[in-house]
Design an enzyme around this catalytic site. Sequence first.
Site, PDB file in Angstrom:
ATOM      1  N   CYS A   1      30.847  42.137  32.385  1.00 33.41           N
ATOM      2  CA  CYS A   1      31.790  41.026  32.309  1.00 33.41           C
ATOM      3  C   CYS A   1      31.075  39.751  31.836  1.00 33.41           C
ATOM      4  O   CYS A   1      30.688  39.672  30.680  1.00 33.41           O
ATOM      5  CB  CYS A   1      32.515  40.843  33.642  1.00 33.41           C
TER       6      CYS A   1
ATOM      7  N   HIS B   1      34.571  46.266  34.621  1.00 29.22           N
ATOM      8  CA  HIS B   1      33.776  46.309  35.856  1.00 29.22           C
ATOM      9  C   HIS B   1      33.607  47.751  36.336  1.00 29.22           C
ATOM     10  O   HIS B   1      34.460  48.268  37.070  1.00 29.22           O
ATOM     11  CB  HIS B   1      34.456  45.485  36.952  1.00 29.22           C
TER      12      HIS B   1
ATOM     13  N   GLU C   1      31.724  48.774  38.599  1.00 27.98           N
ATOM     14  CA  GLU C   1      31.449  48.767  40.039  1.00 27.98           C
ATOM     15  C   GLU C   1      32.710  48.735  40.897  1.00 27.98           C
ATOM     16  O   GLU C   1      32.655  49.005  42.102  1.00 27.98           O
ATOM     17  CB  GLU C   1      30.533  47.581  40.395  1.00 27.98           C
TER      18      GLU C   1
END
Length: 188
Positions: A79, A166, A168
């Site tokens: 990001c 993202h 994660e």
Amino acid sequence: MKIAVIYFGGQYNHLIVKDLKYLGLNAVLITPEKPVEILKDYDCIIFGGGPYSVITELNKMGNAVDYVLRTSQPKLGICLGHQLLAKVLGGEVTKATKPEYGLVKVNINDEDTILRGLSPSINAWESHTDEVISPPQGFRILANSENAKVQAMVNKDNTIFGVQFHPEVKHTEKGIEVFKNFIEACKK
């Protein structure tokens, strides 16, 4: 393997560390105010997300530019980190014409090292108002979405990677694979 996760205040950065620890790695959050020399003891560097804009707020990001330019380890930008790598290395970042929030279909155009096992597309978590519109010279675009041309990029040496989404965040399909693939790239 020891991985530095550069913490720009992003709400998901702790999830990066959690995923890396789940994979059995030693991951440490590091704030960008630390001197660049602290990174010499790490095998790879991940630049996390955060609330800043590389267009107008690079000066608020501590030693981030030095972290990019004065280190030789493999790097992954997520990001804001993706935008940072692009901007500092000569790409172009602008305000997004259509900001992306929530789940977005990301089309994998080049199943390179970082995106191995993810094609032809994934639903990925997004949260950005800026975007890379042109990667740095010598980089190629690996993925795109309906609203963002550069969802993922890599340099010609396969040592610097960026993803706008993202990996994660648990809502991202196969997000852990991005980290596994990055770790494999770090070993080379």
